[in-house]
Structures are given as structure tokens and as C-alpha cells.
Write a protein that holds these residues in place. Sequence first.
Motif, PDB file in Angstrom:
ATOM      1  N   UNK A  33       0.777  -1.227   0.000  1.00 52.71           N
ATOM      2  CA  UNK A  33       0.000   0.000   0.000  1.00 52.71           C
ATOM      3  C   UNK A  33       0.809   1.278   0.000  1.00 52.71           C
ATOM      4  N   UNK A  34       1.865   1.346  -0.765  1.00 55.40           N
ATOM      5  CA  UNK A  34       2.668   2.560  -0.841  1.00 55.40           C
ATOM      6  C   UNK A  34       3.678   2.717   0.278  1.00 55.40           C
ATOM      7  N   UNK A  80       8.180   2.643   6.226  1.00 48.36           N
ATOM      8  CA  UNK A  80       8.547   3.899   5.580  1.00 48.36           C
ATOM      9  C   UNK A  80       7.693   4.088   4.348  1.00 48.36           C
ATOM     10  N   UNK A  81       7.393   5.357   4.064  1.00 43.90           N
ATOM     11  CA  UNK A  81       6.683   5.674   2.824  1.00 43.90           C
ATOM     12  C   UNK A  81       7.589   5.330   1.651  1.00 43.90           C
ATOM     13  N   UNK A  82       6.990   4.867   0.559  1.00 47.71           N
ATOM     14  CA  UNK A  82       7.742   4.594  -0.657  1.00 47.71           C
ATOM     15  C   UNK A  82       7.572   5.775  -1.582  1.00 47.71           C
ATOM     16  N   UNK A  83       8.677   6.345  -1.982  1.00 51.11           N
ATOM     17  CA  UNK A  83       8.626   7.488  -2.882  1.00 51.11           C
ATOM     18  C   UNK A  83       9.336   7.142  -4.172  1.00 51.11           C
ATOM     19  N   UNK A  90       9.185   7.953   7.951  1.00 51.29           N
ATOM     20  CA  UNK A  90       8.704   6.838   8.768  1.00 51.29           C
ATOM     21  C   UNK A  90       7.197   6.945   8.933  1.00 51.29           C
ATOM     22  N   UNK A  91       6.547   5.794   9.046  1.00 53.40           N
ATOM     23  CA  UNK A  91       5.093   5.739   9.188  1.00 53.40           C
ATOM     24  C   UNK A  91       4.721   5.022  10.479  1.00 53.40           C
ATOM     25  N   UNK A  92       3.612   5.433  11.084  1.00 52.11           N
ATOM     26  CA  UNK A  92       3.109   4.749  12.279  1.00 52.11           C
ATOM     27  C   UNK A  92       2.546   3.390  11.883  1.00 52.11           C
TER      28      UNK A  92
END
Length: 111
Positions: A33-34, A80-83, A90-92
Amino acid sequence: GRVMAVIDGWPDSPLSSYDADEPGGNQVAIECGGAVVWLQHLLNGSIEVAVGQTVQAGDALAQVGNSGKSSEPHLHIHAQAMEREGMGASLAITFSSRYLTRNMVYRVSVH
């Protein structure tokens, strides 16, 4: 998600010492999911998934170990978000609608 990276072959360190050559030790990265979810410090030789494999909740991935920069057996997990140009912020992470906090113990039943 889809397994996007697997690192294996690092031995577990004796308790109270660590291997700084590969900080994350044996690890699996899963794109979902990204985001990319990293599972690190896994037991040498225990990883049961391969790059490109699709996994879902409940699948066996590996066993917790003490590889890499780890002074005791534990699972390091972070997202982590994928860019477009690599990893982002970082993501919760939530489990059963609960946010994890540093050093929290979360128990699950294994079937």
C-alpha cells in the motif's frame, strides 16, 4: 504485500554483543500500500519467503533472532513511505487498531 528484499546469512550474535557490519542483520522488506515494512534481526537461515513473493497476514516469514546490531533477540519492525526516488518518511504502525510505542511488548498467538 510483496516481498521486495531479503537479506540472510548473517550469524546470530552472542548475547550482549553485536555485529555492526550489517546493522539490520537478516531481514525482510515487504511493500504494501505505498509503504515498505522492514522486519530485522531475524534468525540466520529461518527466512521462508523470497523476493517477488506475495504474502498476507498469518503467513510465516521467518523466526526472530539476534543478527546484526542487536544485543538480544528481538524483532525490529518499522515502516517507511515509498517514494519515487527511494524511501521516505517513517510511518506509524497499528496492530489491532493499537499504535505501537518504543519497547512495547505485543503478544500474539501463533496457530
